[in-house]
Scaffold this motif. Structure first.
Motif, mmCIF file in Angstrom:
data_model
loop_
_atom_site.group_PDB
_atom_site.id
_atom_site.type_symbol
_atom_site.label_atom_id
_atom_site.label_comp_id
_atom_site.label_asym_id
_atom_site.label_seq_id
_atom_site.Cartn_x
_atom_site.Cartn_y
_atom_site.Cartn_z
ATOM 1 N N LEU A 237 0.830 -1.220 0.000
ATOM 2 C CA LEU A 237 0.000 0.000 0.000
ATOM 3 C C LEU A 237 0.859 1.263 0.000
ATOM 4 O O LEU A 237 0.432 2.319 -0.413
ATOM 5 C CB LEU A 237 -0.848 0.033 1.267
ATOM 6 N N LYS A 238 2.076 1.106 0.566
ATOM 7 C CA LYS A 238 2.989 2.238 0.717
ATOM 8 C C LYS A 238 2.419 3.303 1.650
ATOM 9 O O LYS A 238 2.255 4.467 1.282
ATOM 10 C CB LYS A 238 3.360 2.846 -0.649
ATOM 11 N N VAL A 239 2.031 2.863 2.859
ATOM 12 C CA VAL A 239 1.574 3.802 3.889
ATOM 13 C C VAL A 239 2.384 3.527 5.153
ATOM 14 O O VAL A 239 2.915 2.415 5.328
ATOM 15 C CB VAL A 239 0.056 3.656 4.200
ATOM 16 N N PRO A 240 2.466 4.494 6.034
ATOM 17 C CA PRO A 240 3.234 4.309 7.268
ATOM 18 C C PRO A 240 2.697 3.138 8.092
ATOM 19 O O PRO A 240 1.482 2.943 8.163
ATOM 20 C CB PRO A 240 3.049 5.632 8.027
ATOM 21 N N GLY A 241 3.603 2.400 8.702
ATOM 22 C CA GLY A 241 3.207 1.298 9.574
ATOM 23 C C GLY A 241 2.995 -0.015 8.849
ATOM 24 O O GLY A 241 2.702 -1.037 9.475
ATOM 25 N N GLU A 242 3.167 -0.012 7.544
ATOM 26 C CA GLU A 242 2.903 -1.220 6.767
ATOM 27 C C GLU A 242 3.869 -2.353 7.111
ATOM 28 O O GLU A 242 3.563 -3.523 6.915
ATOM 29 C CB GLU A 242 3.018 -0.878 5.269
ATOM 30 N N GLN A 243 5.050 -1.963 7.676
ATOM 31 C CA GLN A 243 6.061 -2.969 7.986
ATOM 32 C C GLN A 243 5.789 -3.654 9.327
ATOM 33 O O GLN A 243 6.455 -4.618 9.685
ATOM 34 C CB GLN A 243 7.468 -2.335 7.992
ATOM 35 N N LEU A 244 4.750 -3.169 10.067
ATOM 36 C CA LEU A 244 4.459 -3.766 11.375
ATOM 37 C C LEU A 244 4.064 -5.229 11.219
ATOM 38 O O LEU A 244 3.351 -5.585 10.270
ATOM 39 C CB LEU A 244 3.296 -3.020 12.052
ATOM 40 N N PRO A 245 4.497 -6.092 12.167
ATOM 41 C CA PRO A 245 4.015 -7.469 12.134
ATOM 42 C C PRO A 245 2.485 -7.491 12.202
ATOM 43 O O PRO A 245 1.883 -6.692 12.918
ATOM 44 C CB PRO A 245 4.626 -8.100 13.393
ATOM 45 N N GLY A 246 1.871 -8.367 11.451
ATOM 46 C CA GLY A 246 0.401 -8.415 11.401
ATOM 47 C C GLY A 246 -0.149 -7.770 10.160
ATOM 48 O O GLY A 246 -1.336 -7.914 9.869
ATOM 49 N N VAL A 247 0.668 -7.058 9.416
ATOM 50 C CA VAL A 247 0.237 -6.533 8.121
ATOM 51 C C VAL A 247 0.891 -7.412 7.069
ATOM 52 O O VAL A 247 2.122 -7.516 7.024
ATOM 53 C CB VAL A 247 0.647 -5.058 7.911
ATOM 54 N N ILE A 248 0.082 -8.068 6.256
ATOM 55 C CA ILE A 248 0.644 -9.085 5.362
ATOM 56 C C ILE A 248 -0.136 -9.100 4.047
ATOM 57 O O ILE A 248 -1.330 -8.756 4.014
ATOM 58 C CB ILE A 248 0.617 -10.476 6.067
ATOM 59 N N GLY A 249 0.550 -9.476 3.014
ATOM 60 C CA GLY A 249 -0.104 -9.593 1.713
ATOM 61 C C GLY A 249 -1.083 -10.761 1.715
ATOM 62 O O GLY A 249 -0.838 -11.793 2.345
ATOM 63 N N LEU A 271 -8.755 -6.760 9.198
ATOM 64 C CA LEU A 271 -9.157 -5.872 8.104
ATOM 65 C C LEU A 271 -8.621 -6.446 6.810
ATOM 66 O O LEU A 271 -7.463 -6.878 6.752
ATOM 67 C CB LEU A 271 -8.555 -4.480 8.276
ATOM 68 N N ILE A 272 -9.474 -6.464 5.794
ATOM 69 C CA ILE A 272 -9.011 -6.910 4.489
ATOM 70 C C ILE A 272 -9.117 -5.729 3.542
ATOM 71 O O ILE A 272 -10.199 -5.159 3.363
ATOM 72 C CB ILE A 272 -9.837 -8.111 4.007
ATOM 73 N N ILE A 273 -7.978 -5.346 3.003
ATOM 74 C CA ILE A 273 -7.941 -4.145 2.177
ATOM 75 C C ILE A 273 -8.063 -4.549 0.713
ATOM 76 O O ILE A 273 -7.230 -5.303 0.198
ATOM 77 C CB ILE A 273 -6.624 -3.360 2.378
ATOM 78 N N GLY A 274 -9.120 -4.073 0.054
ATOM 79 C CA GLY A 274 -9.315 -4.394 -1.356
ATOM 80 C C GLY A 274 -10.761 -4.786 -1.607
ATOM 81 O O GLY A 274 -11.527 -5.016 -0.670
ATOM 82 N N GLY A 275 -11.145 -4.847 -2.880
ATOM 83 C CA GLY A 275 -12.535 -5.188 -3.229
ATOM 84 C C GLY A 275 -12.615 -6.198 -4.354
ATOM 85 O O GLY A 275 -13.649 -6.349 -4.999
ATOM 86 N N GLY A 276 -11.508 -6.900 -4.572
ATOM 87 C CA GLY A 276 -11.511 -7.894 -5.640
ATOM 88 C C GLY A 276 -11.802 -9.283 -5.097
ATOM 89 O O GLY A 276 -12.165 -9.450 -3.930
ATOM 90 N N ASN A 277 -11.641 -10.278 -5.949
ATOM 91 C CA ASN A 277 -11.983 -11.633 -5.540
ATOM 92 C C ASN A 277 -11.005 -12.219 -4.530
ATOM 93 O O ASN A 277 -11.394 -13.028 -3.697
ATOM 94 C CB ASN A 277 -12.110 -12.528 -6.767
ATOM 95 N N LEU A 363 -4.933 -7.935 12.591
ATOM 96 C CA LEU A 363 -4.436 -8.582 11.378
ATOM 97 C C LEU A 363 -4.931 -7.759 10.193
ATOM 98 O O LEU A 363 -6.105 -7.399 10.128
ATOM 99 C CB LEU A 363 -4.959 -10.028 11.267
ATOM 100 N N VAL A 364 -4.029 -7.411 9.307
ATOM 101 C CA VAL A 364 -4.409 -6.643 8.114
ATOM 102 C C VAL A 364 -3.909 -7.408 6.900
ATOM 103 O O VAL A 364 -2.713 -7.741 6.809
ATOM 104 C CB VAL A 364 -3.788 -5.227 8.126
ATOM 105 N N LEU A 365 -4.850 -7.700 5.988
ATOM 106 C CA LEU A 365 -4.486 -8.430 4.773
ATOM 107 C C LEU A 365 -4.608 -7.487 3.584
ATOM 108 O O LEU A 365 -5.656 -6.881 3.378
ATOM 109 C CB LEU A 365 -5.411 -9.641 4.580
ATOM 110 N N LEU A 366 -3.512 -7.352 2.849
ATOM 111 C CA LEU A 366 -3.514 -6.446 1.702
ATOM 112 C C LEU A 366 -3.852 -7.227 0.446
ATOM 113 O O LEU A 366 -3.065 -8.066 -0.001
ATOM 114 C CB LEU A 366 -2.142 -5.781 1.557
ATOM 115 N N ALA A 367 -5.032 -6.937 -0.083
ATOM 116 C CA ALA A 367 -5.485 -7.671 -1.268
ATOM 117 C C ALA A 367 -5.788 -6.666 -2.373
ATOM 118 O O ALA A 367 -6.878 -6.629 -2.942
ATOM 119 C CB ALA A 367 -6.728 -8.509 -0.935
ATOM 120 N N ILE A 368 -4.806 -5.831 -2.653
ATOM 121 C CA ILE A 368 -5.030 -4.783 -3.669
ATOM 122 C C ILE A 368 -4.350 -5.128 -4.979
ATOM 123 O O ILE A 368 -4.235 -4.311 -5.876
ATOM 124 C CB ILE A 368 -4.556 -3.402 -3.159
#
Lengths: 440, 435
Positions: A237-249, A271-277, A363-368
């Protein structure tokens, strides 16, 4: 020689999932098959990227010719077993069933296809023999659906095939990335092995092109190359804090619990970030794995979401929530992620001034999206890469003679069935090239 | 409200629905339950010298997922002692005096016919039905269809039965149950009429082999490793039954009432039988498959139909379609229809396209355009080539989507006979594609 492929672990978190579309018994399959109208020039057949003759395989189930039914499927799509489970049939074959226009439930084509192909696997039916040896040898980069479909078609035409796979597993995303309520990792491996059963397809695991073997060496050893690399890592995402443990692709996270065991006992809010499948798959998976609060965060509206509406509906049934028109601007926490700061967006997806708010998230999942890795071959003369995908003609040929591509690295990330269709089409084009009949 | 009271050849019943002589009428206990369910009459499982049956006995023909759409059996007549059967007939008649109980009979010698008729009368049967139809097992012993296939034997035994019926209870109606295993039903109906019968019942079952076990290479139903031909019945035989019924009903020499049998599954089928000349309608297979309870809809549906058409009694309906059943040579060759597809209703299955292309006259064509969009999948009828055969309408899964519409071609009506004998002009043939 020992099998170089690492066997899957028995104890995998994905075992917690049950099939959302359970297998038909023969009695159920026959009832459903008998309902099929057997349309002429059927729309379901046209809606399938591999053009499986759907009415014909269904009629064969109705007449108790299961062996012939599976043959009809595999003739068009050698990956018919996984496609029956993972295809978004609601938007493809089933979505085009004429019963929809009659206000009647459409034929459950995916479940019937699963019935026939599972039967073929269970009974050990084999249909295909390699063609007479041509003396030609083709390298396939990546052991995912596109390469498997391509390699199988090449073998039918008598060409030797060598699959170069940097991972230890075969099957590509079918093994490591499919939502487990649709298919589990062992099915992906099983299908890949079933396809390899035609013989004459060598798989070299742990081999990365460009590192373990140079392109020059590849071109020296092989008469043609098929690129079935798939996609790269999850996009950050390229936002601050993205490197924290618990933020994962998202794709990385899915792979973790498909191939191994993960501990989510401390996770309260995801949190799941994104709106795709991929985002939608993660929503269902997070809920099924026992996370109490699961929220999808998408920058657009529900109507504008690129993910399938039927999948979102199913996720909502399982208690999923959503933050529409919002995007994370920072992740915060002590030693690990604990909160996300979300920015509300307007209809044009522009930030609304002052409209930020904080939500709990451990837990943050990056699904962008995933990186498009066409650039791995983009440096080669003649191979064009546009917006991260390899440019080819309609048959998969790149601008470099003897180089073909198919699957996600060519289409930017579509379904398994698209990869199967593209892999097969490329094999037919490679065959023509090797025989000196190539339009190239 | 329509009155369903029925009088078929002097046998009266609260409605025209009778159970045919078969497993559903094997015992008094069954028939009492059937009458409670609403059946108007029952023809008792054929009485004669009790036999020994085989195991298994029935075979089903599944058509398009419909189990038992055709059905066959190799069961014979009653295997229960005659005194038990007659005692139960008396019990049923005592409890259900207004319902019709008909004794189906099959014996050999004149003496045996006299004895069994005497006992049937004593038991209180409302009528007799002579089983001249059974096409398996009994015919080899000189009974059943062996009688029904020989008009002279049919006439003689009918006259014996009539004589003893008159002797023991004057006026007792005698029906003759005819076999369809003949090339023309009419001589057999006339033989029964000459023998003095009060009416006929038709059809009995059709000689058949219902299927073959393709793993064992043995026909069905299998008895050990052998099988034999049986009697075919069920929904699939209705068209054959309707034709035989109508053949007899329209023959000017034949003037007896008919109890119609063969593939009746619901009130609509029953109405068709009545319109083609049946006064009562007998049912077996559908009851074997679904139970006595089907009669509730049969009564209900028939009443509604009669009310909607203004029929007050069954008699007003009987044979209503007979005048419209004619020889081919009397059909109007200048009558012309073409298929019209309702584009709004069409779902784009294109079953009409393939049927017309492969099975008819190549006059329904797909449109250009997307193969997945409903609107572009609506086929086009080439009316100049459409012969009006109905095939498209038959295969279309959408009600009222394809209609066959009359075309005014300017030609006056002309039958083949009129063309042949009076020189009437016929329209040009269609479906030629310019040949």
């Amino acid at each position: 020689m020992a099998d170089p492929r690492s066997p899957l672990k028995i104890d995998r978190s994905e075992s917690a999932f049950t099939d959302y579309k359970p297998a038909y018994t023969q009695a159920q399959a026959v009832v459903e098959a008998t309902r099929c109208l057997y349309c002429a020039d059927a729309p379901c057949m046209h809606a399938c990227p591999t053009h499986i003759d759907v009415p014909q395989f269904i009629r064969k189930i109705a007449s108790h010719n299961d062996k012939g039914s599976a043959r009809t499927i595999f003739d068009a799509n050698i990956l018919g077993m996984s496609c029956s489970r993972v295809c978004p049939v609601e938007t493809l074959c089933v979505g085009s069933c004429v019963y929809n226009h009659l206000g009647h439930p459409p034929i459950q084509i995916g479940r019937l296809q699963r019935y026939a192909t599972d039967k073929a696997y269970a009974e050990g039916w084999r249909y295909y023999q390699a063609g007479p040896d041509t003396g030609k040898k083709v390298a396939l980069i990546g052991a995912g659906p596109a390469s498997l479909a391509c390699a199988h078609e090449l073998r039918l035409r008598g060409h030797a095939a060598v699959i170069l796979e940097k991972r230890q597993e075969i099957g590509g995303l079918n093994t490591t990335g499919v939502a487990p309520h649709k298919m589990k990792a062992d099915q992906g491996v099983k299908e890949a092995e079933w396809v390899l059963g035609i013989g004459g397809i060598e798989v070299r695991n742990g081999v990365e092109v460009g590192k373990d073997i140079s392109v020059a060496e590849l071109e020296k050893q092989f008469d043609a190359v098929f690129v079935g690399l798939g996609l790269g890592p999850d996009t950050p995402l390229k936002v601050p804090g993205e490197q924290l443990p618990g933020v994962i692709g998202a794709v990385a996270w899915i792979e973790q619990f498909k191939l191994g065991k993960i501990d989510l006992s401390q996770v309260r809010s995801c949190l799941i970030i994104g709106g795709g499948n991929t985002a939608l798959d993660c929503v269902r998976e997070a809920i099924t794995l026992g996370i109490p609060n699961v929220t999808m965060v998408y920058r657009g509206t529900e109507q504008g979401m690129p993910g399938y509406a039927h999948e979102w509906k199913a996720a909502q049934v399982k208690s999923a929530k959503a933050e529409w028109q919002a995007v994370p601007v920072a992740f915060e926490g002590e030693g690990k992620v604990q909160r996300a700061v979300l920015q509300r967006l307007d209809a044009a997806k522009k930030p609304i001034a002052g409209a930020t708010f904080s939500v709990e998230a451990d837990l943050v999942l990056l699904a962008i999206g995933q990186a498009r890795i066409g650039d791995l071959v983009g440096g080669l003369e003649g191979i064009a890469v546009e917006r991260g995908v390899v440019v080819t003609d309609a048959h998969g040929a790149t601008g470099r003679p003897g180089w073909y591509a198919g699957g996600d690295c060519r289409n930017g990330g579509k379904e398994v069935v698209n990869a199967a269709a593209e892999g097969k089409a490329a094999a037919i084009a490679i065959d023509a090239y090797l025989q000196g009949n190539s339009p190239n | 409200m329509a009155n369903l009271w029925t009088n078929c050849a002097g046998i009266q019943s609260p409605n025209p629905f009778w159970l045919a002589s078969a497993p559903p009428t094997n015992s008094g206990e069954q028939i009492q339950r059937a009458f409670d369910a609403g059946w108007g009459g029952a023809v008792w499982k054929t009485l004669g010298q009790p036999i020994q049956n085989v195991s298994s006995r029935f075979g089903g023909h599944t058509i398009g997922g419909v189990r038992g759409a055709g059905f066959n059996n190799i069961e014979l007549i009653t295997d229960r002692p005659l005194d038990v059967n007659f005692r139960e007939i008396a019990e049923v008649k005592k409890k259900f005096p207004k319902h019709a109980v008909i004794a189906s009979l099959m014996v050999e010698t004149e003496q045996e016919w006299e004895d069994i008729i005497c006992r049937s009368v004593d038991a209180g049967a409302d009528g007799l039905e002579l089983n001249f139809g059974c096409p398996h097992g009994m015919c080899e012993r000189g009974m059943g269809s062996a009688v029904g296939q020989e008009p002279l034997v049919n006439e003689r035994i009918t006259s014996w039965a009539k004589k003893y019926a008159e002797k023991y209870r004057p006026g007792l109606p005698v029906l003759i149950k005819l076999t369809p295993n003949v090339s023309d039903i009419v001589p057999h109906g006339l033989a029964a009429q000459r023998g003095g019968a009060d009416g006929v019942s038709l059809i009995n079952t059709i000689k058949s082999i219902v299927s073959v076990d393709i793993d064992r290479f043995v026909p069905e139903p299998r008895v050990g490793n052998l099988s034999t031909n049986g009697g075919y019945c069920g929904a699939a035989v209705k068209p054959i039954a309707l034709h035989m019924l109508a053949s007899l009903a329209r023959d000017p020499r034949f003037n007896l009432p008919i109890s119609g049998i063969g593939g009746v599954t619901n009130w609509r089928d029953a109405v068709e039988f009545i319109l083609l000349g049946a006064t009562s309608v007998q049912v077996c297979t559908e009851v074997m498959l679904k139970g006595y309870r089907i009669v509730e809809d049969m009564i209900d549906g028939l009443e509604s139909y009669m009310d909607s058409k203004g029929f007050a009694t069954i008699d007003q309906m009987v044979g209503k379609a007979i005048p419209n059943y004619e020889h081919w040579g009397d059909l109007d060759l200048n009558y012309e229809i073409v298929a019209k597809i309702d584009a709004d209703k069409c779902i784009g299955c294109q079953l009409c396209v393939v049927a017309c292309m492969d099975g008819a006259h190549q006059c329904i064509h797909p449109q250009e355009g997307s193969a997945t969009e409903r609107t572009t999948r609506v086929p086009r009828v080439d009316e100049a080539e459409c012969v009006g055969c109905n095939l498209c309408k038959i295969v279309c899964p959408v009600p009222d989507c394809i209609s066959m519409v009359q075309v005014d071609n300017g030609f006056a009506p002309a039958t083949w006979n009129e063309h042949l004998y009076q020189g009437k002009q016929l329209r040009h043939r269609k479906g030629s594609h310019g040949w």
